[in-house]
Design an enzyme around this catalytic site. Structure first.
Site, PDB file in Angstrom:
ATOM      1  N   ASP A 155     -14.739   6.578  36.492  1.00  0.00           N
ATOM      2  CA  ASP A 155     -14.769   7.739  37.395  1.00  0.00           C
ATOM      3  C   ASP A 155     -14.347   7.310  38.808  1.00  0.00           C
ATOM      4  OD1 ASP A 155     -17.078   6.368  38.015  1.00  0.00           O
ATOM      5  OD2 ASP A 155     -18.412   8.118  37.909  1.00  0.00           O
ATOM      6  N   SER A 156     -14.055   6.004  38.974  1.00  0.00           N
ATOM      7  CA  SER A 156     -13.419   5.527  40.208  1.00  0.00           C
ATOM      8  C   SER A 156     -12.098   6.272  40.417  1.00  0.00           C
ATOM      9  CB  SER A 156     -13.160   4.014  40.123  1.00  0.00           C
ATOM     10  OG  SER A 156     -12.510   3.670  38.910  1.00  0.00           O
TER      11      SER A 156
ATOM     12  N   ASP B 181     -15.683   6.905  31.277  1.00  0.00           N
ATOM     13  CA  ASP B 181     -16.888   7.105  32.081  1.00  0.00           C
ATOM     14  C   ASP B 181     -17.428   8.514  31.911  1.00  0.00           C
ATOM     15  OD1 ASP B 181     -18.082   5.075  33.508  1.00  0.00           O
ATOM     16  OD2 ASP B 181     -16.673   5.190  35.183  1.00  0.00           O
TER      17      ASP B 181
ATOM     18  N   LYS C 180     -19.233   5.274  28.910  1.00  0.00           N
ATOM     19  CA  LYS C 180     -20.079   4.477  29.807  1.00  0.00           C
ATOM     20  C   LYS C 180     -20.883   5.420  30.672  1.00  0.00           C
ATOM     21  CE  LYS C 180     -18.364   2.104  33.517  1.00  0.00           C
ATOM     22  NZ  LYS C 180     -19.031   2.790  34.650  1.00  0.00           N
TER      23      LYS C 180
ATOM     24  N   GLU D 104     -24.166   5.465  33.849  1.00  0.00           N
ATOM     25  CA  GLU D 104     -24.859   4.642  34.836  1.00  0.00           C
ATOM     26  C   GLU D 104     -26.374   4.812  34.753  1.00  0.00           C
ATOM     27  OE1 GLU D 104     -23.292   5.531  38.737  1.00  0.00           O
ATOM     28  OE2 GLU D 104     -21.228   5.112  38.116  1.00  0.00           O
TER      29      GLU D 104
ATOM     30  N   GLU E  34     -22.689  -4.370  38.200  1.00  0.00           N
ATOM     31  CA  GLU E  34     -21.863  -4.220  39.413  1.00  0.00           C
ATOM     32  C   GLU E  34     -22.638  -4.647  40.654  1.00  0.00           C
ATOM     33  OE1 GLU E  34     -19.821  -0.464  39.867  1.00  0.00           O
ATOM     34  OE2 GLU E  34     -19.138  -0.973  41.888  1.00  0.00           O
TER      35      GLU E  34
HETATM   36  O1  KIV Z   1     -15.535   3.751  37.663  1.00  0.00           O
HETATM   37  C1  KIV Z   1     -15.249   2.557  37.555  1.00  0.00           C
HETATM   38  O2  KIV Z   1     -14.091   2.135  37.708  1.00  0.00           O
HETATM   39  C2  KIV Z   1     -16.325   1.646  37.211  1.00  0.00           C
HETATM   40  C3  KIV Z   1     -16.054   0.181  37.379  1.00  0.00           C
HETATM   41  C4  KIV Z   1     -16.047  -0.154  38.813  1.00  0.00           C
HETATM   42  C5  KIV Z   1     -17.004  -0.643  36.603  1.00  0.00           C
HETATM   43  O3  KIV Z   1     -17.374   2.057  36.852  1.00  0.00           O
END
Ligand code: KIV
Length: 275
Positions: free
Chosen positions: A44-45, A83, A113, A115, A182
């Protein structure tokens, strides 16, 4: 060879480091896949590096599905992990399973993924029970940036370090097959890695993890808003792009582009009839 939950576990057991990079589009995913990287994270970056937001909080399920589909089309062997965006799993276990299911069924991802530690273990358990592989994400969890008061290293004091170790054990017990760590002190990440039987993937967590992940724009010098301390720059593609864009603009203005080799011909007979 296709990367799977079994192959990454075998890599941990053999001490063969797992490689992961982010990608958000077809062309980049294809290049990363061709380089033999084990896993591609549709992080989600993307909210920050692709969409220009100042955090990951505005990213939606629609954004994640759009980019996951593109990455999946480019990745033959790499494991694609999508994510779960902010608010796609926080409200209820039911939401979590439904949205994880969409990333697999509509997006084509292999795994999801999310969090958090103890507080999301019921989500991890339910998603895993739906036969969807889950990657946990501990330490600096960017969706909690406002409650952390900024992007800060986590687990520096004894209480927080203990909590992180306990969280790691809990997400493993809940069914996660991998955990991203992280911005965690290197020695703590190493201890967590030893205590878990699932692989850990570090980002700002030192070399003692079972693998590493970076945001590809960071390692290629394509994102200049800020560069975290943990990033190693492997190329300066951003500068190359700016120079190339400038050279193109100069050529267009001077008439050097397009040249004869870039144009299509028409016979003079046809052309004469138009006058
Ligand atoms: O969103 C992302 O790119 C991430 C990585 C920084 C692990 O969660």
């Amino acid at each position: 060879m296709k990367n799977t939950t079994a192959t990454v576990l075998a890599q941990k057991q053999k001490g063969d480091k797992i490689t992961m990079l982010t990608a958000y589009d077809y062309s980049t995913a294809k290049l990363i896949d061709e380089s033999g990287i084990n896993c591609i994270l549709v992080g989600d970056s993307l909210g920050m590096v692709m969409l220009g937001y100042d955090s990951t909080l505005p990213v939606t399920m629609d954004d994640m599905l759009h980019h996951t589909k593109a990455v999946v089309r480019g990745a033959k062997n790499a494991m694609v992990i999508a994510d779960m965006p902010f608010m796609s799993y926080q409200v209820s276990v039911c939401d979590a399973v439904k949205n994880a299911g969409r990333l697999i069924q509509e997006g084509g991802a292999y795994a999801v993924k999310l969090e958090g530690g103890a507080s999301v273990c019921d989500r991890i358990e339910a998603i895993t029970k739906a036969s969807i592989p889950v990657v946990a994400h501990l330490g600096l969890t960017p969706q909690s940036v406002n409650s952390f008061g900024g992007f800060k290293v986590q687990g520096k004091d004894e209480q927080r370090a203990r909590e992180l170790l306990e969280d790691a054990k809990k997400v493993e017990a809940a069914g996660a097959f991998m955990a991203v760590l992280e911005c965690v002190p290197a020695k703590l990440a190493e201890l967590i890695t030893k205590e878990l039987s699932i692989p850990t993937i570090g980002i700002g967590a030192g070399a003692g993890c079972d693998g590493q992940v970076l945001v590809y724009q960071d390692m290629l010098g394509m994102f200049s808003d800020f560069t975290p301390k943990f990033v190693k720059r492997y190329a300066n593609i951003g500068e190359m792009m700016t120079n190339a864009f400038g050279a193109y603009a100069d050529d267009v203005k001077s008439g050097a582009f397009p040249g004869k080799e870039h144009t299509f011909a028409i016979s003079d007979d046809v052309l004469e009839k138009l006058y």
